[in-house]
Design a protein around this motif. Structure first.
Motif, PDB file in Angstrom:
ATOM      1  N   THR A 275      65.372  32.960  51.973  1.00  0.00           N
ATOM      2  CA  THR A 275      66.460  32.068  51.576  1.00  0.00           C
ATOM      3  C   THR A 275      67.386  32.764  50.590  1.00  0.00           C
ATOM      4  O   THR A 275      68.618  32.664  50.694  1.00  0.00           O
ATOM      5  CB  THR A 275      65.900  30.770  50.965  1.00  0.00           C
ATOM      6  N   TYR A 276      66.821  33.502  49.634  1.00  0.00           N
ATOM      7  CA  TYR A 276      67.638  34.250  48.677  1.00  0.00           C
ATOM      8  C   TYR A 276      68.455  35.319  49.393  1.00  0.00           C
ATOM      9  O   TYR A 276      69.633  35.521  49.088  1.00  0.00           O
ATOM     10  CB  TYR A 276      66.763  34.874  47.588  1.00  0.00           C
ATOM     11  N   THR A 277      67.859  36.015  50.348  1.00  0.00           N
ATOM     12  CA  THR A 277      68.578  37.034  51.107  1.00  0.00           C
ATOM     13  C   THR A 277      69.755  36.421  51.852  1.00  0.00           C
ATOM     14  O   THR A 277      70.867  36.955  51.832  1.00  0.00           O
ATOM     15  CB  THR A 277      67.634  37.739  52.112  1.00  0.00           C
ATOM     16  N   ILE A 278      69.512  35.286  52.489  1.00  0.00           N
ATOM     17  CA  ILE A 278      70.592  34.605  53.214  1.00  0.00           C
ATOM     18  C   ILE A 278      71.678  34.167  52.238  1.00  0.00           C
ATOM     19  O   ILE A 278      72.869  34.361  52.491  1.00  0.00           O
ATOM     20  CB  ILE A 278      70.040  33.411  54.018  1.00  0.00           C
TER      21      ILE A 278
ATOM     22  N   ASP B   6      73.346  37.644  50.794  1.00  0.00           N
ATOM     23  CA  ASP B   6      73.937  38.583  51.747  1.00  0.00           C
ATOM     24  C   ASP B   6      74.752  37.924  52.861  1.00  0.00           C
ATOM     25  O   ASP B   6      75.597  38.573  53.469  1.00  0.00           O
ATOM     26  CB  ASP B   6      72.844  39.441  52.386  1.00  0.00           C
ATOM     27  N   TYR B   7      74.456  36.672  53.149  1.00  0.00           N
ATOM     28  CA  TYR B   7      75.134  35.965  54.241  1.00  0.00           C
ATOM     29  C   TYR B   7      75.530  34.559  53.787  1.00  0.00           C
ATOM     30  O   TYR B   7      75.059  33.559  54.337  1.00  0.00           O
ATOM     31  CB  TYR B   7      74.219  35.881  55.472  1.00  0.00           C
ATOM     32  N   PRO B   8      76.409  34.450  52.780  1.00  0.00           N
ATOM     33  CA  PRO B   8      76.748  33.123  52.251  1.00  0.00           C
ATOM     34  C   PRO B   8      77.361  32.191  53.296  1.00  0.00           C
ATOM     35  O   PRO B   8      77.218  30.973  53.211  1.00  0.00           O
ATOM     36  CB  PRO B   8      77.725  33.422  51.113  1.00  0.00           C
ATOM     37  N   GLU B   9      78.003  32.774  54.307  1.00  0.00           N
ATOM     38  CA  GLU B   9      78.577  31.945  55.366  1.00  0.00           C
ATOM     39  C   GLU B   9      77.490  31.270  56.198  1.00  0.00           C
ATOM     40  O   GLU B   9      77.713  30.219  56.796  1.00  0.00           O
ATOM     41  CB  GLU B   9      79.502  32.774  56.264  1.00  0.00           C
TER      42      GLU B   9
ATOM     43  N   LYS C 251      68.211  36.202  62.629  1.00  0.00           N
ATOM     44  CA  LYS C 251      68.222  37.165  63.740  1.00  0.00           C
ATOM     45  C   LYS C 251      69.373  36.858  64.701  1.00  0.00           C
ATOM     46  O   LYS C 251      70.115  37.756  65.093  1.00  0.00           O
ATOM     47  CB  LYS C 251      66.889  37.123  64.479  1.00  0.00           C
ATOM     48  N   HIS C 252      69.513  35.595  65.075  1.00  0.00           N
ATOM     49  CA  HIS C 252      70.591  35.205  65.986  1.00  0.00           C
ATOM     50  C   HIS C 252      71.955  35.496  65.359  1.00  0.00           C
ATOM     51  O   HIS C 252      72.861  36.009  66.036  1.00  0.00           O
ATOM     52  CB  HIS C 252      70.475  33.716  66.331  1.00  0.00           C
ATOM     53  N   TYR C 253      72.096  35.189  64.090  1.00  0.00           N
ATOM     54  CA  TYR C 253      73.364  35.452  63.409  1.00  0.00           C
ATOM     55  C   TYR C 253      73.692  36.938  63.431  1.00  0.00           C
ATOM     56  O   TYR C 253      74.816  37.322  63.732  1.00  0.00           O
ATOM     57  CB  TYR C 253      73.296  34.947  61.966  1.00  0.00           C
ATOM     58  N   LEU C 254      72.704  37.770  63.115  1.00  0.00           N
ATOM     59  CA  LEU C 254      72.945  39.210  63.096  1.00  0.00           C
ATOM     60  C   LEU C 254      73.266  39.757  64.485  1.00  0.00           C
ATOM     61  O   LEU C 254      74.094  40.663  64.622  1.00  0.00           O
ATOM     62  CB  LEU C 254      71.729  39.934  62.511  1.00  0.00           C
ATOM     63  N   GLU C 255      72.634  39.210  65.509  1.00  0.00           N
ATOM     64  CA  GLU C 255      72.907  39.660  66.878  1.00  0.00           C
ATOM     65  C   GLU C 255      74.297  39.255  67.355  1.00  0.00           C
ATOM     66  O   GLU C 255      74.940  39.977  68.112  1.00  0.00           O
ATOM     67  CB  GLU C 255      71.863  39.089  67.835  1.00  0.00           C
ATOM     68  N   THR C 256      74.762  38.099  66.920  1.00  0.00           N
ATOM     69  CA  THR C 256      76.061  37.598  67.405  1.00  0.00           C
ATOM     70  C   THR C 256      77.227  37.956  66.493  1.00  0.00           C
ATOM     71  O   THR C 256      78.373  37.738  66.872  1.00  0.00           O
ATOM     72  CB  THR C 256      76.018  36.075  67.595  1.00  0.00           C
ATOM     73  N   HIS C 257      76.945  38.474  65.322  1.00  0.00           N
ATOM     74  CA  HIS C 257      78.015  38.844  64.378  1.00  0.00           C
ATOM     75  C   HIS C 257      77.883  40.298  63.962  1.00  0.00           C
ATOM     76  O   HIS C 257      78.048  40.648  62.796  1.00  0.00           O
ATOM     77  CB  HIS C 257      77.961  37.944  63.140  1.00  0.00           C
TER      78      HIS C 257
END
Length: 70
Positions: free
Chosen positions: A15-18, A21-24, A61-67
């Protein structure tokens, strides 16, 4: 075998990483089905938390694959 503390630590770390690193993506955490229980008194146990952790991992994982940046 994982225990409750280990799974909670992993949820916190992910959760902290998200968040950092990925506030969106972080804003969607409140909208995951796991955070909206359908029971009046839901049971939160090791199995439930492991399912939640897996859901977080799949979402990232899905977010990283699609973005991807490529």
């Amino acid at each position: 075998m994982e225990n409750l503390g280990t799974v909670l630590s992993e949820i916190t770390r992910l959760t902290y990483t998200i968040e950092s690193d990925y506030p969106e993506l972080y804003r969607f955490l409140d909208e995951t089905p796991m955070t909206i229980p359908s029971d009046a008194h839901p049971t939160i146990d090791l199995h439930t938390l492991k399912d939640y952790l897996e859901g977080l991992q799949q979402m990232l994982k899905h977010y990283l694959e699609t973005h991807s940046l490529s």
